[in-house]
Every structure is written in structure tokens, then in C-alpha cells.
Scaffold this active site. Structure first.
Site, PDB file in Angstrom:
ATOM      1  N   LYS A  83       0.648  -1.154  -0.055  1.00 48.68           N
ATOM      2  CA  LYS A  83      -0.155   0.040   0.009  1.00 48.68           C
ATOM      3  C   LYS A  83       0.972   1.224  -0.165  1.00 48.68           C
ATOM      4  O   LYS A  83       1.835   1.359   0.614  1.00 48.68           O
ATOM      5  CB  LYS A  83      -0.946   0.051   1.127  1.00 48.68           C
ATOM      6  CG  LYS A  83      -1.838   1.169   1.424  1.00 48.68           C
ATOM      7  CD  LYS A  83      -3.008   0.606   2.602  1.00 48.68           C
ATOM      8  CE  LYS A  83      -3.967   1.858   2.737  1.00 48.68           C
ATOM      9  NZ  LYS A  83      -4.924   1.702   3.671  1.00 48.68           N
ATOM     10  N   SER A  93      -9.904  -0.457   6.920  1.00 47.88           N
ATOM     11  CA  SER A  93      -9.173  -0.517   5.661  1.00 47.88           C
ATOM     12  C   SER A  93      -8.781  -1.890   4.985  1.00 47.88           C
ATOM     13  O   SER A  93      -8.421  -2.031   3.810  1.00 47.88           O
ATOM     14  CB  SER A  93      -8.157   0.621   5.496  1.00 47.88           C
ATOM     15  OG  SER A  93      -9.062   1.793   5.390  1.00 47.88           O
ATOM     16  N   SER A 108      -9.826   1.404   2.636  1.00 45.48           N
ATOM     17  CA  SER A 108      -8.646   2.268   1.608  1.00 45.48           C
ATOM     18  C   SER A 108      -7.669   1.444   1.325  1.00 45.48           C
ATOM     19  O   SER A 108      -7.343   2.037  -0.010  1.00 45.48           O
ATOM     20  CB  SER A 108      -8.015   3.445   2.554  1.00 45.48           C
ATOM     21  OG  SER A 108      -7.263   2.840   3.676  1.00 45.48           O
TER      22      SER A 108
END
Ligand code: GLN
Length: 472
Positions: free
Chosen positions: A73, A172, A148
Site C-alpha cells: 500500500k 481498511s 482504503s
């Protein structure tokens, strides 16, 4: 999956370079459509794979993650690479050091293929607040992958990496895992070092893996977890052996089903799928009973005071001077701050900065922030009481399946509601995992299993046993 690939490398059925090449090829072929990656490190990845091959050729033992391709990420720092956090304000920011999780994966020999798309500063549930691109759900390109960590989930689901790293502040990792039909694991708060993770809300943030099986999640977790002196909230409790040797089982495990998690606007079909999964656990020998966590209904409101309060403080450092982006020709210093932040941050980030600043301001602090902290204690007490009686708690991960792109982006409250079942876990700092438990049409449904503090082992074993039975 990981175990098989490792065996293939050891048996020389495939070289690490071929393996990494295959995944890079897949990214090239599919990522125009999926949009999971923000950057890809082709050369570096192939060079790293070559090193692994040399080791294998020399007859040296390789460990489980060696030569295994993964994605990271974009809010986790990798030295010398862009770390945008999905924000224009960090568009050209190059990380000066490796996050501890990256250091650990490097030491384990895993090969990073690139960085994945995310909601701006990890604020969002659909990846749509990213300043750079949209990521699409691999099961339906008209739908969001969740967020996210949507890029990380979509990359695993579409076979663009073996595993990925995400961060989970309010869901997330678990929510995109549920939307994309993969496993997403958030360890106990403090279990995995946050050093080198760009902070959203420091008392809630936690890094964890997204994988295509529970065993893979256990193996990646074993590699990235453990005490780190650079993270002041790092847990000193020792990690147990999560390797491939533990024997899974649900027999005599006491499973609590919190009734509040089946009330708050949860889709009827999701309830059915999750209840069927719970029945299966019972068939496998688990002792299932209902439990009440009465403060669940306040958790989301409490989260949306605590998160913005911490986030606005953490985001104060982006002043248009220290990190990358700065507005052109400002009139003076104050203008540099104001204009860089005005044009560098997107609307969701600004919204949360305003909410947090308001909640922390003199005269309101007691009414909002302090009150939210008291509610937080109540939520924690609910869980503690439940874990006196149960080993694991089982709930749906999300109230709905993946929604359509554009469906909620204009309605922040509707977007916030999609985390209603994941947020309480972060408030309490517990470990939890989402794993697939079927489909509604072509869209995956996530089953959330919540464990007691530090007891990731029991959680992973239970999840693994369910997964094994579900596959057969
Ligand atoms: N979707 C939640 C939010 O917007 C959770 C974010 C996260 O876990 N990083 O705050």
C-alpha cells in the site's frame, strides 16, 4: 498458495525470476482495467528475484517468503520510492527509509512488485478519494474494490501479486478484502510495527496482510509481526509460532455471535450467508451462542471524533515545505501553508481536518473528544466481557456487498456507514480477520472473525479450519 509456490521454487519447477516475471506480466496485461498499482518496480523486482535464484542454484535453503512477489500500500515507506498516500500533497515525495515491515520482508527475501492505490491518506472506503486513479473491483468493474486498501485487495484478487500489505484504521484491510473476496487480517494493535507507516490516526492504525488464504495470512503475519523499539506502542508480548505447522481446529471453540452486528442496516442476504457460515462452524464442533455488545451502536460516532482529532494533528506536518508538494509563487510564508494545503489535499481530507480541529478546540474538547474517549472505554469493556466467555466473535464484515463506483462518494455519511461493522475492533485494538464466505450474485461476502488481545493464533486457527471445511 504461498506454500505451493515455495515448494515449486525449492523443487526448481520454476525460477524466482520466472515467477516474478509472470506476475509483472499479469500487471501489464490487466492493470489498465483494474488500476490497482500506482507504481511498479519491474527492474528492481527482477534483480531481487535473480539473487534468490542464485541462492537456490547454490543449493542454499530458502525461507518461505523468499522470491515471493507482493504489493505494498502506498502509505508504507520503501526507501527511494514514491510514497504518495494517494494524495497530491505527496505526489513527488520519495521515502528516505524503509518501513520496519519492508525491512522485515526484505530480510525474508520477499520481492516487492510495486505500490498500490488507496484512498487519500487512508480516508475512505472505496479508493475513490485517491488523487490519482480509480481502482475497480475484479469481480465487477462497475463496482468499487473497497478501501482504503482497495488497490492491495484488488491486486491479490486479480492475481497481480501473491500477497499485499494494507493498513487498517477503521476497517481498511477487512472491508476491501470482503469486497474483493480475499483474506484480510488486522492484527492486535501494536503487534506489527507502525514505523514507516504514514500516520492517519495513531491510536487506531495497524498494518496487516491481504492474501488468498488464511495460511498465507499467518505466514506473512509471522514475518512482519513482533516487537519493535522504534514504535513506542509496539507490543512486547511474544509472537507465537504461526508457521505452516499449527494444526487448525474449531472443536470446542466457544464462538459468540454479537446480535448488534446483524441489526444496523445489514443486508438480508449478507445475514443469511454469514449465518450459514456460523452454522458450518457449529457443525465443525464449535459451541455457538449469542452475545450482546451493547455499546456497538456508539462506535462509529466515537470513531468519527477520535479519528479526525488524531488525523488533523498528524496532517499538520504537511506545510508545503517539508514534504514534496509546494504551491507556486506564494505571496508569503502563511500563503505557502494555506495554498499548498488548499490545493494539495482533497475534499475528504479537508473535511476530516475541519472535524478534528473542531472536536479538539477549546470549549468543545470535553463535549466531543473527551466524551468519545469515554465511549471508547465502554466499547472496550463490552469486548472484554464477551471474551471472558468466548474465544472468538463472528460477524459480517460489511453491511453490503461492493457498491457501485460513484454511488456514495457524494454522500460522506453513507460512505462512513460502510465501516460500521469493522470500526469497533479498531477502537478496542483487537485482532480481526475477514475471509470469504460465499457470493451474492458474482459479488463476494466477507465473514469477520474477531479474536481476543494477543491471541492471533486462536483467530487464525479458527479461520483456517472454517476455510478448509468451506473449500471441501
Ligand atoms: N474507511 C474508514 C475511514 O475512512 C477506515 C479507514 C482506514 O481503515 N484506514 O476512516
Amino acid at each position: 498458495m504461498l506454500r505451493d509456490l515455495h515448494q515449486k521454487l525449492v523443487n526448481k519447477e520454476i525460477s524466482a525470476k520466472e515467477l516474478v516475471g509472470q506476475y509483472l506480466g499479469k500487471i501489464k496485461k490487466t492493470d489498465d482495467k483494474i488500476g490497482a498499482y500506482l507504481s511498479v518496480f519491474e527492474k528492481k523486482a527482477l534483480a531481487q528475484a535473480e539473487e534468490v535464484d542464485k541462492k537456490i542454484q547454490a543449493g542454499k535453503k530458502i525461507n518461505f517468503l523468499e522470491g515471493i512477489p507482493y504489493a505494498c500500500k502506498d502509505n508504507i515507506l520503501i526507501e527511494g520510492e514514491r510514497s504518495t498516500c494517494g494524495s497530491k500533497i505527496l505526489e513527488n515525495y520519495l521515502a528516505p527509509y524503509d518501513a520496519v515491515v519492508i525491512e522485515k520482508l526484505n530480510n525474508a527475501g520477499a520481492v516487492c512488485l510495486g505500490k498500490t492505490n488507496m484512498d487519500e491518506f487512508a480516508m475512505g472506503s472505496s479508493c475513490e478519494t485517491s488523487a490519482f486513479k480509480k481502482t475497480r473491483n475484479p469481480h465487477d468493474s462497475e463496482r468499487v474494490p473497497g478501501g482504503s486498501s482497495g488497490g492491495s485487495a484488488a491486486a491479490v484478487a486479480s492475481g497481480q501479486c501473491v500477497f499485499s500489505l494494507g493498513s487498517d484504521t477503521g476497517g481498511s484491510i477487512r472491508q476491501p478484502a470482503a469486497f474483493c473476496g480475499v483474506v484480510g487480517f488486522k492484527p492486535t494493535y501494536g503487534r506489527v510495527s507502525r514505523y514507516g507507516l504514514v500516520a492517519l490516526a495513531s491510536s487506531l492504525d495497524q498494518i496487516g496482510p491481504l492474501t488468498s488464504s488464511v495460511e498465507d495470512a499467518a505466514m506473512v503475519f509471522a514475518a512482519i509481526g513482533g516487537f519493535d523499539e522504534k514504535d513506542s506502542t509496539s507490543l512486547t508480548e511474544s509472537m507465537e509460532n504461526f508457521g505452516p505447522l499449527f494444526s487448525p481446529g474449531l472443536k470446542d471453540l466457544k464462538i459468540g455471535v454479537p446480535k448488534e452486528y446483524f441489526e444496523q442496516g445489514v443486508d438480508k442476504k449478507i445475514k443469511e450467508k454469514v449465518k450459514a457460515a456460523i452454522k458450518k462452524m457449529e457443525d465443525l464442533g464449535a459451541k455457538v451462542d449469542e452475545v450482546s455488545l451493547p455499546h456497538t451502536k456508539y462506535a462509529l460516532a466515537c470513531y468519527y471524533i477520535i479519528l479526525p482529532s488524531e488525523a488533523c494533528a498528524n496532517l499538520a506536518r504537511y506545510d508545503g515545505i517539508r514534504y514534496g508538494y509546494s504551491v507556486n509563487a506564494p505571496k508569503n510564508l502563511l500563503d505557502t501553508y494555506l495554498e499548498s494545503r488548499a490545493s494539495g489535499f482533497g475534499p475528504e481530507v479537508k473535511r476530516r481536518i475541519m472535524l478534528g480541529t473542531y472536536a479538539l478546540s477549546a470549549g468543545y474538547y470535553d463535549a466531543y473528544y473527551k466524551k468519545a474517549q469515554k465511549v471508547r472505554t465502554k466499547v472496550i469493556e463490552d469486548f472484554k466481557k464477551a471474551f471472558e466467555k468466548f474465544d472468538l466473535l463472528v460477524t459480517p464484515t460489511t453491511p453490503t456487498v461492493a457498491f457501485k463506483l460513484g454511488e456514495k462518494i457524494q454522500d460522506p455519511l453513507a460512505m462512513y456507514m460502510s465501516d460500521i461493522l469493522t470500526v469497533p475492533v479498531n477502537i478496542a485494538g483487537l485482532p480481526a480477520l475477514s475471509l470469504p464466505c460465499g457470493f451474492i450474485g458474482k459479488l463476494p461476502v466477507g465473514l469477520q472473525i474477531i479474536g481476543d488481545y494477543y491471541n492471533e493464533k486462536k483467530l487464525l486457527e479458527g479461520a483456517w479450519a472454517y476455510e478448509a471445511a468451506d473449500k471441501n
